[in-house]
Design a protein around this motif. Structure first.
Motif, PDB file in Angstrom:
ATOM      1  N   ARG A  41     -55.024  41.841 -75.216  1.00 47.58           N
ATOM      2  CA  ARG A  41     -53.831  42.040 -76.417  1.00 47.58           C
ATOM      3  C   ARG A  41     -53.668  43.552 -76.651  1.00 47.58           C
ATOM      4  N   ARG A  42     -52.814  43.869 -76.519  1.00 49.38           N
ATOM      5  CA  ARG A  42     -52.417  45.631 -76.202  1.00 49.38           C
ATOM      6  C   ARG A  42     -51.139  45.595 -77.993  1.00 49.38           C
ATOM      7  N   PRO A  43     -51.738  46.162 -78.671  1.00 51.26           N
ATOM      8  CA  PRO A  43     -51.107  46.674 -79.451  1.00 51.26           C
ATOM      9  C   PRO A  43     -49.773  46.754 -79.406  1.00 51.26           C
ATOM     10  N   GLY A  44     -48.760  46.690 -80.513  1.00 55.55           N
ATOM     11  CA  GLY A  44     -46.849  46.458 -80.159  1.00 55.55           C
ATOM     12  C   GLY A  44     -46.560  46.368 -78.948  1.00 55.55           C
ATOM     13  N   LEU A  45     -47.091  45.508 -78.159  1.00 52.07           N
ATOM     14  CA  LEU A  45     -46.606  44.829 -76.747  1.00 52.07           C
ATOM     15  C   LEU A  45     -46.526  42.871 -77.338  1.00 52.07           C
ATOM     16  N   ALA A  46     -45.532  42.630 -77.074  1.00 53.17           N
ATOM     17  CA  ALA A  46     -45.303  41.302 -77.094  1.00 53.17           C
ATOM     18  C   ALA A  46     -45.510  40.805 -75.700  1.00 53.17           C
ATOM     19  N   THR A  47     -46.328  41.166 -74.828  1.00 51.63           N
ATOM     20  CA  THR A  47     -46.909  40.573 -73.773  1.00 51.63           C
ATOM     21  C   THR A  47     -48.559  40.244 -74.069  1.00 51.63           C
ATOM     22  N   VAL A  48     -48.910  39.595 -73.408  1.00 47.95           N
ATOM     23  CA  VAL A  48     -50.206  39.361 -73.559  1.00 47.95           C
ATOM     24  C   VAL A  48     -50.752  39.495 -71.954  1.00 47.95           C
ATOM     25  N   PHE A  49     -51.946  39.541 -71.633  1.00 46.12           N
ATOM     26  CA  PHE A  49     -52.397  40.007 -70.108  1.00 46.12           C
ATOM     27  C   PHE A  49     -53.550  38.962 -69.913  1.00 46.12           C
ATOM     28  N   LEU A  50     -53.359  37.983 -69.105  1.00 41.66           N
ATOM     29  CA  LEU A  50     -54.522  37.556 -68.605  1.00 41.66           C
ATOM     30  C   LEU A  50     -54.590  37.604 -66.915  1.00 41.66           C
ATOM     31  N   THR A  51     -55.877  37.328 -67.335  1.00 41.06           N
ATOM     32  CA  THR A  51     -57.044  37.111 -65.366  1.00 41.06           C
ATOM     33  C   THR A  51     -57.509  35.555 -65.590  1.00 41.06           C
ATOM     34  N   LEU A  52     -56.231  34.541 -64.801  1.00 43.59           N
ATOM     35  CA  LEU A  52     -56.757  33.713 -64.553  1.00 43.59           C
ATOM     36  C   LEU A  52     -57.837  34.123 -63.341  1.00 43.59           C
ATOM     37  N   ARG A  53     -59.429  33.271 -63.499  1.00 47.42           N
ATOM     38  CA  ARG A  53     -59.857  33.105 -61.861  1.00 47.42           C
ATOM     39  C   ARG A  53     -60.445  31.353 -61.652  1.00 47.42           C
ATOM     40  N   ASP A  54     -60.568  31.615 -60.692  1.00 43.79           N
ATOM     41  CA  ASP A  54     -60.901  30.170 -60.493  1.00 43.79           C
ATOM     42  C   ASP A  54     -62.250  29.935 -60.155  1.00 43.79           C
ATOM     43  N   PRO A  55     -62.405  29.089 -60.683  1.00 41.10           N
ATOM     44  CA  PRO A  55     -64.276  28.255 -60.794  1.00 41.10           C
ATOM     45  C   PRO A  55     -64.846  28.185 -59.265  1.00 41.10           C
ATOM     46  N   VAL A  56     -64.182  28.344 -58.368  1.00 41.30           N
ATOM     47  CA  VAL A  56     -65.218  28.012 -56.410  1.00 41.30           C
ATOM     48  C   VAL A  56     -64.943  29.321 -55.809  1.00 41.30           C
ATOM     49  N   ALA A  57     -63.538  30.022 -55.820  1.00 35.86           N
ATOM     50  CA  ALA A  57     -64.130  30.863 -55.319  1.00 35.86           C
ATOM     51  C   ALA A  57     -63.843  32.111 -55.832  1.00 35.86           C
ATOM     52  N   ASP A  58     -64.395  33.306 -55.281  1.00 39.24           N
ATOM     53  CA  ASP A  58     -63.939  34.539 -55.505  1.00 39.24           C
ATOM     54  C   ASP A  58     -62.548  35.206 -55.672  1.00 39.24           C
ATOM     55  N   LEU A  59     -61.295  34.314 -56.403  1.00 40.41           N
ATOM     56  CA  LEU A  59     -60.745  34.509 -56.630  1.00 40.41           C
ATOM     57  C   LEU A  59     -60.038  34.954 -58.060  1.00 40.41           C
ATOM     58  N   PRO A  66     -46.050  35.590 -72.946  1.00 41.62           N
ATOM     59  CA  PRO A  66     -45.880  35.943 -74.384  1.00 41.62           C
ATOM     60  C   PRO A  66     -46.598  35.604 -75.203  1.00 41.62           C
ATOM     61  N   ARG A  67     -46.483  36.995 -76.673  1.00 39.71           N
ATOM     62  CA  ARG A  67     -47.966  37.144 -77.718  1.00 39.71           C
ATOM     63  C   ARG A  67     -47.542  35.683 -78.093  1.00 39.71           C
ATOM     64  N   ALA A  68     -45.676  35.384 -78.671  1.00 38.17           N
ATOM     65  CA  ALA A  68     -46.502  33.994 -79.533  1.00 38.17           C
ATOM     66  C   ALA A  68     -46.717  32.515 -78.785  1.00 38.17           C
ATOM     67  N   LEU A  69     -46.678  32.552 -77.699  1.00 44.39           N
ATOM     68  CA  LEU A  69     -47.047  31.724 -76.788  1.00 44.39           C
ATOM     69  C   LEU A  69     -48.282  31.225 -76.875  1.00 44.39           C
ATOM     70  N   VAL A  70     -49.546  32.785 -76.922  1.00 44.33           N
ATOM     71  CA  VAL A  70     -51.059  32.976 -76.797  1.00 44.33           C
ATOM     72  C   VAL A  70     -50.967  32.619 -78.271  1.00 44.33           C
ATOM     73  N   ASP A  71     -50.300  33.283 -79.449  1.00 50.88           N
ATOM     74  CA  ASP A  71     -50.762  32.894 -80.751  1.00 50.88           C
ATOM     75  C   ASP A  71     -50.848  31.482 -81.250  1.00 50.88           C
ATOM     76  N   SER A  72     -49.215  30.728 -80.397  1.00 46.58           N
ATOM     77  CA  SER A  72     -49.290  29.650 -80.925  1.00 46.58           C
ATOM     78  C   SER A  72     -50.631  28.054 -80.514  1.00 46.58           C
ATOM     79  N   LEU A  73     -51.960  28.802 -80.111  1.00 54.17           N
ATOM     80  CA  LEU A  73     -52.497  27.791 -78.922  1.00 54.17           C
ATOM     81  C   LEU A  73     -54.304  27.541 -80.488  1.00 54.17           C
ATOM     82  N   ASN A  74     -54.006  26.546 -80.400  1.00 52.79           N
ATOM     83  CA  ASN A  74     -55.549  26.107 -81.424  1.00 52.79           C
ATOM     84  C   ASN A  74     -55.512  24.747 -80.518  1.00 52.79           C
TER      85      ASN A  74
END
Length: 414
Positions: A41-59, A66-74
């Motif tokens: 979560r970078r300050p001042g940006l409306a975008t959150v950067f994620l890295t999605l990892r495959d649980p089996v392969a090294d990929l 959008p930050r609003a989408l991430v912040d709305s998760l519960n």
């Protein structure tokens, strides 16, 4: 449309980049499942950067949301969480990077997580990774025990202290790894492979304390399960408490209910083994004494027998039997010889009685002509013919002076 390029007419980088962006932009949105490896979560940006990892392969894939989408998760989105993301592929031509633009993020709930684990268990079981025939027995007293656990953890302390309390001379080779979070499965696999490659390590223990299903999720990782199945060294799973059962418990050669129980499984109790040796020694001593007593009694009984007290008695009895058999043989042989002698005499007398010489001795003679042919009729001779007469003690040479045929007797007429 495909770019038309050649060696003489190459396309600029911006053209290729824009073409890639156009092609990828025409792709539709996809639902993708993975584990959050990084959350930025970078300050001042409306975008959150994620890295999605495959649980089996090294990929892994980069995801922007959008930050609003991430912040709305519960509950809030954290690293290590399992998610299902609805996203559209996007290519940023200015940076030359590909990422997924998230439109929706769904946290995988406990029920869904357990269902996924069950589907994974069924898949791996169908491959035979959990078969009992694959299980290997643990060595009685391993020279070196490998331990995969978190550094300075209660699980490490329980395994080391209890094992050394049971067998003070045990040697451990510890490979530390993170046992919780997105990096846990990869680090545990690496530690397992290092210990498995060590020829001195005879058994490997993977230990961790208890926790929630989410905390123990790395130990149901498909990559870890396959790594344990491929290991040449027997593996003991000591994850959590008695009710906890990640997939690692199913593929491991031996499952320990707790790290303390793992220490009891990998090394014997020196006090108990000492008691066993002492009891075995007493049983062996008692057995040897009993055997010697029985053999002494048997020797005394044998020595008291007459045949051993005076061996000449047996020889004398046998000598008498041999003499009696010899006399019996002689009598039998003499009897046979006498019978044979009598038989020879009878046969000789019978032969003599049938001999032509005996007939001649009774006064008969054999008449032969000059050629030595026996004459049986007067018609075979003529007057004046020379003849020979065979008598019992020689021959008489004579000439025929006259022939006198005999008239056969007349039969009485009826």
């Amino acid at each position: 449309m495909a770019l038309e390029t050649s060696l003489e007419n190459p396309a600029p980088v911006r053209t290729v980049a824009n073409a890639l962006a156009g092609w990828i932009d025409r792709l539709g949105a996809v639902w993708v499942e993975g584990q959050i490896a990084q959350l930025n979560r970078r300050p001042g940006l409306a975008t959150v950067f994620l890295t999605l990892r495959d649980p089996v392969a090294d990929l892994s894939l980069s995801v922007t949301a959008p930050r609003a989408l991430v912040d709305s998760l519960n509950p809030p989105l954290v690293e290590g969480a399992r998610v299902v993301v609805h996203a559209k592929p996007s290519y940023y031509a200015t940076r030359g990077t590909l990422s997924l633009v998230a439109r929706d993020i769904r946290l995988v709930g406990l029920g869904e997580l357990l269902a996924q684990l069950e589907r994974r268990r069924q898949l791996l079981a169908a491959e035979g990774l959990f078969d009992r025939a694959r299980k290997r027995s643990l060595p009685f007293l391993p020279g070196v025990v490998g331990l995969v656990t978190a550094p300075r953890s209660a699980a490490e302390r329980d395994v080391l202290e209890n094992a050394r309390r049971r067998w003070p001379g045990v040697t451990f080779r510890v490979a530390h790894a993170t046992v919780q979070g997105p990096r846990a499965a990869g680090e545990v696999i690496g530690a397992l492979e290092r210990l498995d490659a060590d020829p001195e390590v005879e058994v490997i223990v993977i230990a961790r304390g208890g926790g929630s299903v989410e905390d123990l999720l790395p130990f149901s990782d498909e990559g870890l399960v396959r790594a344990v199945a491929a290991a040449r060294t027997p593996v003991v799973s000591a994850i959590g408490h008695e009710p906890d059962q990640p997939l690692l418990d199913l593929v491991a050669d031996v499952r320990a209910s707790t790290p303390t129980d793992a220490a009891k499984l990998v090394v014997p109790d020196v006090a108990a083994e000492r008691d066993h040796v002492r009891a075995a020694r007493l049983r062996l001593r008692s057995l040897v004494h009993g055997t010697l007593a029985r053999e002494r009694t048997g020797l005394a009984a044998l020595r008291s027998r007459p045949v051993l007290a005076d061996p000449a008695t047996l020889l004398g009895r046998r000598a008498e039997e041999v003499a009696a058999l010899r006399d019996r043989m002689r009598r039998s042989l003499q009897h046979r010889l006498d019978r044979a002698h009598d038989d020879v005499g009878h046969q000789r007398a019978r032969v003599r009685a049938l001999s032509p010489l005996a007939t001649l001795e009774r006064g008969y003679a054999v008449l032969q002509d000059a050629d030595g042919v026996v004459v049986t009729s007067v018609s075979a001779l003529a007057a004046g013919a020379p003849v020979r007469v065979r008598v019992a003690d020689g021959r008489v040479h004579a000439d025929v002076t006259a022939l006198e045929p005999l008239t056969p007797p007349q039969e009485d007429s009826a």
